[in-house]
Write a protein that holds these residues in place. Sequence first.
Motif: not given
Length: 194
Positions: A46-48, A127-130, A133-136, A138-145
Motif C-alpha cells: 500500500l505505502t509503496e 484497491f486502497l492505493s487507487s 493520494r498521499t503516502t502519509k 496510506a500509512q495511517t490507513i494501513g496502520y488503522a486497518l
Amino acid sequence: GIKGNITASLNTFPAPPLRIAGYDVVASNGGVWFYVPAMVIFFILLTEIVMEKEMRLRLGMRMMGLKDSVYWSIWFITGFIFTVLSTCVLMASGAAFQFAFFLNSAGGAIFFLFVLFGLATTCLAFFLSSIVRTTKAAQTIGYALILVGFVFQIILNTGNGTLVDMMYSKDIAQWVVVLRTLLTFYPPYNFAMG
C-alpha cells in the motif's frame, strides 16, 4: 595391583513439570499472530504504490511506454512472491517448533489458506492505493486497518471461534446476516473463519 571395574551411568537432572505443559499456543492465539505477516506485506504494498503515485513515478513510467496492465501485474507478482515466501517461512517454523496445527493438518490446505489470505490483502492494498493520494494517508490507513484487524482477530478467535459459530447459527437476527455479508469483504474476517 588391585583391579576393579567402575560402572558409570548418566541421568538427566530432575526437573519439575512445565507449568504450561499441554497448552497449545497455536490453538489459543495462532489466528491472531498468523494474521500479521500478510498484513505487513499489505502495508508495504500500500505505502509503496501510493508513494510511486505521489512522486509521479507511475506517470513517468506510463510516458515511457509502460502499460497499466504490466504495472499492476508486476506489483501483483511482487505481492505473490512475498506472500509465498512468508507462508513457507511460517509453515517451516511451525513444523520446526512442532506445533500440532502444522503437523496434524494438510500442508496444502494450510498453504492455500495463508496464500489466499495474502492475495486478498494484496488486492485490498491495490484497491486502497487507487483511492488514497498521499503516502502519509496510506500509512495511517494501513496502520488503522492492521490495528482494527488485530483486535478483530482477537475477538473472533476468543473461545476457539465461538463468535464465528454464533454468526452462522440458524436463529439469528437480520442485522447479523447483513453484518456477516459485509464482513465477508474484509479479508481478516474470512481468515478468522479458516
